[in-house]
Enzyme design. Structure first.
Site, PDB file in Angstrom:
ATOM      1  N   SER A 235      49.479  13.305 -21.930  1.00 33.00           N
ATOM      2  CA  SER A 235      49.239  14.394 -22.887  1.00 33.00           C
ATOM      3  C   SER A 235      50.362  14.541 -23.906  1.00 33.00           C
ATOM      4  CB  SER A 235      49.051  15.715 -22.143  1.00 33.00           C
ATOM      5  OG  SER A 235      47.969  15.635 -21.258  1.00 33.00           O
TER       6      SER A 235
ATOM      7  N   HIS B  38      53.313  19.296 -23.766  1.00 36.36           N
ATOM      8  CA  HIS B  38      52.485  19.169 -24.966  1.00 36.36           C
ATOM      9  C   HIS B  38      53.301  19.446 -26.229  1.00 36.36           C
ATOM     10  CE1 HIS B  38      48.519  20.028 -22.585  1.00 36.36           C
ATOM     11  NE2 HIS B  38      49.146  18.937 -22.188  1.00 36.36           N
TER      12      HIS B  38
END
Length: 512
Positions: free
Chosen positions: A293, A344
């Site tokens: 991610s 993230h």
């Protein structure tokens, strides 16, 4: 003839300025095809400048267009195709033609709706055009009437030149997406899938011990010097859903970045973003972590850099979609538990700075590239320093590792891992909790009760700690205190089956 010629090219230019996409070069020059807007009910719009004298000429043209459109439909693999045909003519046919005008002609899977535009009823026909096109037209009819033949020719040349300029602009835009093929994207997807299969075969992709053995991010092990755990997590995934989601994201976003930046730059952006995501997770998240991610968010960051370097191109091609994707994913990260939003955000920042450092192909700005590279080193280095030298971080890492050891029934090791931290006054509630459970399993009930009480003082609104304290009292034989604590836990979570079973067990013990 001047009037209808001028009107034709004025309407063509008006549609061009409204953003209608021409899908065929103007050949012949007096035949222009536009892609119809979605709300129009048509697929294509054909503007055609040719005088007609007889009905049969219109019928013949419809037949020719039906054949052409059917070939186009098959090439486009569309189930059906609807063409709006606006034919500009100096005079209406001398015979009957009204039953054709404005009435759809359907043959096979192609529908053509012919509409004639005539100079005799100019203003009325412009209004009709607006109705058929479902849009307003700022066409100066009076000026069209005054245009000479030379004016009409000049207008035509100006419009064709504008089309030519638009086509060159599209070619430049297409060139931006032709700097590389998604070779590394597909290779990275293959690596992700292979590693997932290896995880499943070695104990399961959701098994903490298996993930740790394969290189998942573990703060405690990073603190012990296993720095490669800042790199390896981006190739591992926790569960099939996690793998499928990130694989799809990499296939779509990663491929776009590799086409724009080229394969070499893409790989650098991807790896730097993944490392930045791991660093951010190391600093702000103590749990075991893995996944691509951070690197994928780095690809989104690289696309945001494109928005700065070429704002018009970005918003014309992908801007809104990319921004929506970023906001949705960040929103999910902030609202759904178990998602490493720090990773993230770290990846997003890393990808943006990496793109700033490597630049787009043919962009050579050494000073800015050097500044961006220094920022990468400074921010990444500061993050690592913070993580490596934070006492709170060390305790959190030790707590996380001790919890894993406890789950593996290594109670003595879990206890030793936390011993130096629980002796401090500012020890966290979670560290005290894990240490108390470990001591209880080693048979040190009095010590465990004392530690669990300290944990509760720091975190009084945690019913699980009350449950464990009640369990410890019950194990020691102090059923009164055990009952008191389980009642407190049930006040906070009255429907918990585990709590209710312990309450019943205490009651049975008292009865005996």
């Amino acid at each position: 003839m001047n009037v209808i010629d001028s009107l034709f090219w004025r309407v063509v230019d008006e549609l061009r300025q409204k953003g209608y996409e021409m899908i065929q070069s103007p050949y012949p020059e007096d035949e222009i095809f536009f892609e119809a807007p979605r709300n129009s009910g048509y697929d294509l719009i054909r503007l055609y400048r040719k005088d007609v004298n007889f009905r049969q000429e219109i019928v013949r043209d419809i037949q020719e267009q039906t054949y052409r459109m059917n070939q186009l439909r098959e090439a486009m693999r569309k189930r059906s195709l609807h063409l709006l045909q606006l034919q500009f003519t100096a005079d209406y046919p001398v015979d009957d033609w009204e039953d054709i005008n404005g009435h759809p002609h359907k043959e096979q899977k192609v529908t053509i709706t012919p509409v004639l535009v005539n100079r005799e009823a100019l203003q009325h026909d412009v209004n009709e055009l607006q109705k058929w096109l479902n849009t307003s037209l700022a066409v100066d009819v009076e000026q069209a009437k005054e245009d000479t033949a030379e004016d009409a020719v000049q207008l035509k040349m100006n419009v064709l030149q504008a089309f030519d300029d638009q086509e060159k602009q599209r070619e430049r835009e297409r060139a931006v997406f032709q700097n590389g093929r998604p070779i590394f994207t597909y290779m990275l997807i293959a690596v992700q899938v292979v590693m997932f299969l290896l995880l499943e075969l070695s104990g399961g992709s959701t098994n903490t011990a298996t993930l740790t053995a394969f290189g998942a991010k573990s703060n405690g092990l990073i603190l012990e010097g296993e720095w490669w755990r800042l790199i390896t997590p981006m190739f591992l995934h926790i569960g099939l859903t996690h793998l499928l989601f990130n694989t799809f994201a990499l296939w779509s976003v990663g491929a776009a970045v590799e086409r724009i930046y080229g394969s070499g730059r893409f790989l650098l952006i991807y790896l730097i973003s993944g490392i930045f995501g791991s660093i951010a997770s190391f600093v702000f998240n103590t749990a075991i972590a893995a996944g691509a991610s951070g690197a994928i968010f780095g690809c989104l960051g690289a696309l945001l850099y494109l928005a700065i370097s070429n704002r018009k191109l970005f918003f014309r091609t992908m801007g809104t979609n990319i921004i929506v994707i970023i906001l949705i994913n960040l929103g999910i990260g902030f609202t759904v538990s178990g998602i490493d939003n720090a990773g993230h955000l770290g990846g997003l920042v890393g990808g943006f700075l990496a793109a700033l450092a490597v630049r787009l192909p043919k962009q050579t700005q050494p000073v800015k590239m050097l500044i961006a590279s220094l920022l990468l080193l400074l921010i990444g280095g500061f993050g690592l320093y913070t993580g490596l030298h934070s006492d709170e971080q060390k305790e959190a890492a030790a707590t996380s590792e001790a919890a894993s050891l406890f789950d593996e029934k290594k109670y003595s090791e879990a206890s030793k891992r936390l011993e130096e931290y629980v002796q401090q006054k500012d020890a966290s509630a979670e560290a005290l909790h894990i240490y108390a459970l470990s001591e209880a399993q080693l048979g040190h009930l009095d010590k465990a009760i004392q530690l669990m009480q300290k944990s509760l003082e720091k975190d009084p609104n945690e019913p699980n700690k009350l449950y464990h304290l009640s369990l410890l009292y019950a194990e020691k034989g102090d059923t009164a205190k055990a009952e008191e604590r389980i009642e407190e836990a049930l006040k906070q979570d009255p429907q918990n089956d585990q709590f209710l079973k312990l309450k019943q067990y205490i009651k049975n013990t008292q009865t005996r």
